[in-house]
Design a protein around this motif. Structure first.
Motif, short mmCIF file in Angstrom:
data_model
loop_
_atom_site.label_atom_id
_atom_site.label_comp_id
_atom_site.label_asym_id
_atom_site.label_seq_id
_atom_site.Cartn_x
_atom_site.Cartn_y
_atom_site.Cartn_z
N LYS A 21 -7.17 -19.36 -14.99
CA LYS A 21 -5.91 -18.94 -15.62
C LYS A 21 -5.33 -20.06 -16.48
O LYS A 21 -4.78 -19.81 -17.55
CB LYS A 21 -4.90 -18.51 -14.55
CG LYS A 21 -5.25 -17.20 -13.91
CD LYS A 21 -4.23 -16.82 -12.86
CE LYS A 21 -4.62 -15.52 -12.18
NZ LYS A 21 -3.66 -15.14 -11.14
N ARG A 22 -5.48 -21.28 -16.02
CA ARG A 22 -4.97 -22.43 -16.78
C ARG A 22 -5.71 -22.58 -18.11
O ARG A 22 -5.09 -22.82 -19.15
CB ARG A 22 -5.11 -23.70 -15.95
CG ARG A 22 -4.54 -24.91 -16.62
CD ARG A 22 -4.52 -26.09 -15.71
NE ARG A 22 -4.35 -27.31 -16.49
CZ ARG A 22 -4.74 -28.49 -16.10
NH1 ARG A 22 -5.28 -28.65 -14.92
NH2 ARG A 22 -4.56 -29.53 -16.86
N VAL A 23 -7.02 -22.41 -18.08
CA VAL A 23 -7.80 -22.51 -19.31
C VAL A 23 -7.40 -21.38 -20.27
O VAL A 23 -7.21 -21.61 -21.47
CB VAL A 23 -9.32 -22.46 -19.02
CG1 VAL A 23 -10.12 -22.34 -20.31
CG2 VAL A 23 -9.74 -23.71 -18.26
N MET A 37 -17.81 -29.01 -23.39
CA MET A 37 -17.70 -29.08 -21.93
C MET A 37 -17.09 -30.42 -21.48
O MET A 37 -16.15 -30.41 -20.68
CB MET A 37 -19.08 -28.87 -21.28
CG MET A 37 -19.06 -28.96 -19.79
SD MET A 37 -18.96 -27.41 -18.91
CE MET A 37 -20.32 -26.51 -19.56
N PRO A 38 -17.56 -31.57 -21.98
CA PRO A 38 -16.95 -32.83 -21.56
C PRO A 38 -15.46 -32.93 -21.92
O PRO A 38 -14.66 -33.47 -21.15
CB PRO A 38 -17.76 -33.91 -22.29
CG PRO A 38 -19.08 -33.27 -22.56
CD PRO A 38 -18.77 -31.81 -22.80
N GLN A 39 -15.08 -32.39 -23.07
CA GLN A 39 -13.67 -32.40 -23.46
C GLN A 39 -12.84 -31.53 -22.52
O GLN A 39 -11.74 -31.90 -22.13
CB GLN A 39 -13.51 -31.93 -24.90
CG GLN A 39 -14.03 -32.91 -25.92
CD GLN A 39 -14.09 -32.32 -27.32
OE1 GLN A 39 -14.27 -31.11 -27.51
NE2 GLN A 39 -13.94 -33.18 -28.32
N ALA A 40 -13.38 -30.38 -22.15
CA ALA A 40 -12.69 -29.49 -21.22
C ALA A 40 -12.53 -30.17 -19.86
O ALA A 40 -11.49 -30.06 -19.21
CB ALA A 40 -13.44 -28.17 -21.07
N GLN A 41 -13.55 -30.89 -19.43
CA GLN A 41 -13.48 -31.63 -18.16
C GLN A 41 -12.33 -32.64 -18.19
O GLN A 41 -11.57 -32.74 -17.23
CB GLN A 41 -14.79 -32.37 -17.89
CG GLN A 41 -15.94 -31.48 -17.57
CD GLN A 41 -17.23 -32.26 -17.57
OE1 GLN A 41 -17.93 -32.32 -18.57
NE2 GLN A 41 -17.54 -32.86 -16.46
N LEU A 55 -15.85 -22.12 -17.51
CA LEU A 55 -16.17 -21.75 -18.88
C LEU A 55 -17.17 -20.59 -18.93
O LEU A 55 -17.01 -19.66 -19.72
CB LEU A 55 -16.70 -22.96 -19.65
CG LEU A 55 -15.68 -24.07 -19.89
CD1 LEU A 55 -16.34 -25.26 -20.58
CD2 LEU A 55 -14.48 -23.58 -20.68
N ARG A 56 -18.17 -20.62 -18.05
CA ARG A 56 -19.15 -19.54 -18.00
C ARG A 56 -18.46 -18.22 -17.63
O ARG A 56 -18.74 -17.17 -18.22
CB ARG A 56 -20.25 -19.87 -16.99
CG ARG A 56 -21.40 -18.90 -16.99
CD ARG A 56 -22.59 -19.35 -16.15
NE ARG A 56 -22.25 -19.98 -14.89
CZ ARG A 56 -22.45 -21.27 -14.60
NH1 ARG A 56 -23.00 -22.07 -15.49
NH2 ARG A 56 -22.12 -21.76 -13.42
N TYR A 72 -16.45 -24.42 -27.13
CA TYR A 72 -15.94 -23.15 -26.60
C TYR A 72 -14.70 -22.76 -27.38
O TYR A 72 -13.76 -23.55 -27.49
CB TYR A 72 -15.64 -23.28 -25.11
CG TYR A 72 -16.90 -23.43 -24.29
CD1 TYR A 72 -17.51 -22.32 -23.73
CD2 TYR A 72 -17.50 -24.67 -24.13
CE1 TYR A 72 -18.69 -22.44 -23.01
CE2 TYR A 72 -18.67 -24.82 -23.41
CZ TYR A 72 -19.27 -23.69 -22.86
OH TYR A 72 -20.43 -23.81 -22.15
N ILE A 73 -14.74 -21.54 -27.94
CA ILE A 73 -13.62 -21.05 -28.73
C ILE A 73 -13.21 -19.68 -28.20
O ILE A 73 -13.99 -18.99 -27.55
CB ILE A 73 -13.97 -20.95 -30.23
CG1 ILE A 73 -15.14 -19.98 -30.45
CG2 ILE A 73 -14.27 -22.32 -30.81
CD1 ILE A 73 -15.41 -19.68 -31.91
N ARG A 74 -11.97 -19.31 -28.50
CA ARG A 74 -11.48 -18.01 -28.07
C ARG A 74 -12.06 -16.92 -28.96
O ARG A 74 -12.19 -17.09 -30.16
CB ARG A 74 -9.95 -17.97 -28.13
CG ARG A 74 -9.43 -16.69 -27.51
CD ARG A 74 -7.98 -16.78 -27.20
NE ARG A 74 -7.56 -15.49 -26.65
CZ ARG A 74 -6.31 -15.13 -26.52
NH1 ARG A 74 -5.36 -15.96 -26.86
NH2 ARG A 74 -6.01 -13.96 -26.01
N VAL A 75 -12.42 -15.82 -28.35
CA VAL A 75 -13.00 -14.69 -29.08
C VAL A 75 -11.90 -13.95 -29.81
O VAL A 75 -10.80 -13.82 -29.35
CB VAL A 75 -13.73 -13.73 -28.10
CG1 VAL A 75 -14.22 -12.50 -28.82
CG2 VAL A 75 -14.87 -14.45 -27.43
#
Length: 75
Positions: A21-23, A37-41, A55-56, A72-75
């Motif tokens: 939910k936070r993402v 992925m590393p930036q999201a971490q 993310l998956r 990773y981008i929003r659809v």
């Protein structure tokens, strides 16, 4: 280390739901957000395994898309 007790599994599931939910909120608040992925971490302060699961999950749900460059981008 993860434990497979009912309490540990429930706590882990709640943590994954909260972070998912936070993402979604981060991407909703910043429509152009594009992270690897590393930036999201780093953004979330979480380990690689948990980040990959989140993310998956969001890709499978159709909320995010992984680009050929690995962001990773929003659809």
């Amino acid at each position: 280390m993860l434990r497979n007790t009912p309490t540990a599994v429930q706590t882990e599931s709640e943590t994954i739901r909260h972070l998912t939910k936070r993402v979604q909120a981060e991407y909703s608040e910043m429509p152009g957000l594009s992270v690897t992925m590393p930036q999201a971490q780093r953004l979330l302060g979480i380990d690689p395994e948990t980040c990959a699961v989140i993310l998956r999950t969001l890709v499978v749900r159709g909320f995010l898309r992984r680009t050929p460059r690995g962001t990773y981008i929003r659809v």
